[in-house]
Scaffold this motif. Structure first.
Motif, PDB file in Angstrom:
ATOM      1  N   VAL A 215       0.843  -1.204   0.000  1.00 39.60           N
ATOM      2  CA  VAL A 215       0.000   0.000   0.000  1.00 39.60           C
ATOM      3  C   VAL A 215       0.876   1.250   0.000  1.00 39.60           C
ATOM      4  O   VAL A 215       0.622   2.218  -0.731  1.00 39.60           O
ATOM      5  N   GLY A 216       1.923   1.252   0.825  1.00 31.09           N
ATOM      6  CA  GLY A 216       2.840   2.389   0.856  1.00 31.09           C
ATOM      7  C   GLY A 216       3.518   2.614  -0.479  1.00 31.09           C
ATOM      8  O   GLY A 216       3.676   3.758  -0.928  1.00 31.09           O
ATOM      9  N   VAL A 217       3.918   1.520  -1.148  1.00 30.69           N
ATOM     10  CA  VAL A 217       4.538   1.629  -2.471  1.00 30.69           C
ATOM     11  C   VAL A 217       3.567   2.231  -3.478  1.00 30.69           C
ATOM     12  O   VAL A 217       3.955   3.048  -4.328  1.00 30.69           O
ATOM     13  N   LEU A 218       2.288   1.870  -3.384  1.00 34.14           N
ATOM     14  CA  LEU A 218       1.287   2.406  -4.305  1.00 34.14           C
ATOM     15  C   LEU A 218       1.136   3.917  -4.138  1.00 34.14           C
ATOM     16  O   LEU A 218       0.941   4.643  -5.115  1.00 34.14           O
ATOM     17  N   PHE A 219       1.229   4.401  -2.914  1.00 34.15           N
ATOM     18  CA  PHE A 219       1.184   5.858  -2.702  1.00 34.15           C
ATOM     19  C   PHE A 219       2.389   6.530  -3.354  1.00 34.15           C
ATOM     20  O   PHE A 219       2.261   7.599  -3.973  1.00 34.15           O
ATOM     21  N   GLY A 220       3.561   5.918  -3.206  1.00 36.31           N
ATOM     22  CA  GLY A 220       4.740   6.478  -3.862  1.00 36.31           C
ATOM     23  C   GLY A 220       4.608   6.470  -5.371  1.00 36.31           C
ATOM     24  O   GLY A 220       5.013   7.425  -6.050  1.00 36.31           O
ATOM     25  N   TRP A 221       4.032   5.406  -5.903  1.00 36.50           N
ATOM     26  CA  TRP A 221       3.809   5.306  -7.351  1.00 36.50           C
ATOM     27  C   TRP A 221       2.843   6.386  -7.810  1.00 36.50           C
ATOM     28  O   TRP A 221       3.026   6.995  -8.875  1.00 36.50           O
ATOM     29  N   ALA A 222       1.794   6.631  -7.019  1.00 36.29           N
ATOM     30  CA  ALA A 222       0.827   7.673  -7.360  1.00 36.29           C
ATOM     31  C   ALA A 222       1.503   9.035  -7.437  1.00 36.29           C
ATOM     32  O   ALA A 222       1.215   9.849  -8.325  1.00 36.29           O
ATOM     33  N   ALA A 223       2.422   9.296  -6.500  1.00 35.47           N
ATOM     34  CA  ALA A 223       3.139  10.575  -6.511  1.00 35.47           C
ATOM     35  C   ALA A 223       4.052  10.667  -7.722  1.00 35.47           C
ATOM     36  O   ALA A 223       4.144  11.711  -8.379  1.00 35.47           O
ATOM     37  N   ALA A 224       4.738   9.566  -8.054  1.00 32.68           N
ATOM     38  CA  ALA A 224       5.656   9.568  -9.191  1.00 32.68           C
ATOM     39  C   ALA A 224       4.916   9.796 -10.505  1.00 32.68           C
ATOM     40  O   ALA A 224       5.408  10.513 -11.394  1.00 32.68           O
ATOM     41  N   LYS A 225       3.731   9.204 -10.634  1.00 37.67           N
ATOM     42  CA  LYS A 225       2.939   9.337 -11.856  1.00 37.67           C
ATOM     43  C   LYS A 225       2.016  10.552 -11.822  1.00 37.67           C
ATOM     44  O   LYS A 225       1.387  10.869 -12.836  1.00 37.67           O
ATOM     45  N   HIS A 226       1.975  11.231 -10.671  1.00 38.66           N
ATOM     46  CA  HIS A 226       1.071  12.368 -10.478  1.00 38.66           C
ATOM     47  C   HIS A 226      -0.364  11.953 -10.814  1.00 38.66           C
ATOM     48  O   HIS A 226      -1.105  12.694 -11.464  1.00 38.66           O
TER      49      HIS A 226
END
Length: 264
Positions: A205-216
């Motif tokens: 779940v934490g990785v998905l939040f980071g991915w969301a930030a990276a992809k905006h």
């Protein structure tokens, strides 16, 4: 009322046990849903704690069960809230800070789960998906200045909690932190597998939040359901997801032993 006096009361201890059994039951149902998703028969079921509670609510006497679970979970909130305020006797200052922080975090988790059970029991949360809150949170954060940084920060916090649960399982810290008295080796094994599985899922779940930030893209963020779906889509994903389901089931069974031997 002093926390020690309250903890010694039979009714309070019964409610704590009901809460821990309820917490375990949620994870057993979550394990079943995860296994169904892994085998391609999930049928759109929400593989999250919310989805598990929704499943329970659809069973005979499900509404009554949800209210009983909510009462038990609220007892867990009180239990951990008292520990967050009063701490544990005999611990040094450094350990007190850690113990109070952990207790506060657990209280928040139990409170959110109790509120979810109440919403589903009253029909006000039956259609909420596990990823909606995460997507909404990431969208709101991204709309403010330095929003992507905030989303990354949330992801790192969730990831850190997930890693701490993995460490708790691997190092079997739960034996001394959570359990009073001696327990069998099988209980320790169940707790080890369960905490590791929970930690891995939360880390995703934490990785998905980071991915969301990276992809905006706030839609890239997600909860447990999205994390497990992401795991399923990887090479050997169904096997990994079945292993995760086994870990959730192990944690659910461990909670039964925890209920009998909880440090209150």
């Amino acid at each position: 009322m002093p926390s020690a006096e309250l903890a010694s009361r039979h009714g309070y201890q019964v409610l704590v046990r009901v809460g821990l059994v309820s917490y375990g039951l949620v994870h057993v149902v979550l394990a079943w849903i995860s296994a169904q998703v892994a085998l391609g028969g999930g049928g759109g079921d929400d593989a999250s704690t919310t989805g598990a509670l929704q499943q329970l609510g659809q069973q005979p006497f499900g509404q009554v069960l949800l209210w009983v679970m909510a009462a038990g979970l609220l007892a867990l909130v009180l239990w951990q809230g008292l520990e967050a305020v009063a701490g544990k006797p005999g611990a040094d200052v450094k350990d007190q800070v850690k113990n109070r922080g952990r207790a506060a975090g657990k209280a928040v988790v139990y409170l959110l789960l109790a509120l979810t059970a109440i919403r589903i029991a009253t029909g006000t949360g039956a259609n909420s998906g596990s990823g909606e809150a995460e997507e909404t949170l990431s969208a709101r954060l991204m709309s403010v200045p330095f929003g992507r940084v905030l989303v990354v920060a949330v992801g790192l916090i969730v990831l850190a909690v997930g890693v701490s649960q993995i460490v708790k399982g691997v190092r079997q810290k739960f034996v001394t932190r959570d359990l009073a008295g001696g327990v069998s080796r099988s209980v320790v094994v169940l707790g080890t597998l369960g905490w590791i599985a929970k930690g891995v899922a939360l880390s995703l779940v934490g990785v998905l939040f980071g991915w969301a930030a990276a992809k905006h893209d706030p839609k890239k963020a997600g909860g447990m359901d999205a994390a497990l779906s992401t795991l399923r889509d990887q090479p050997f994903g169904p096997v990994l997801l079945l292993a995760m389901a086994a870990g959730f089931a192990a944690f659910g069974i461990y909670c039964l032993a925890w209920a009998r031997n909880a440090k209150t």
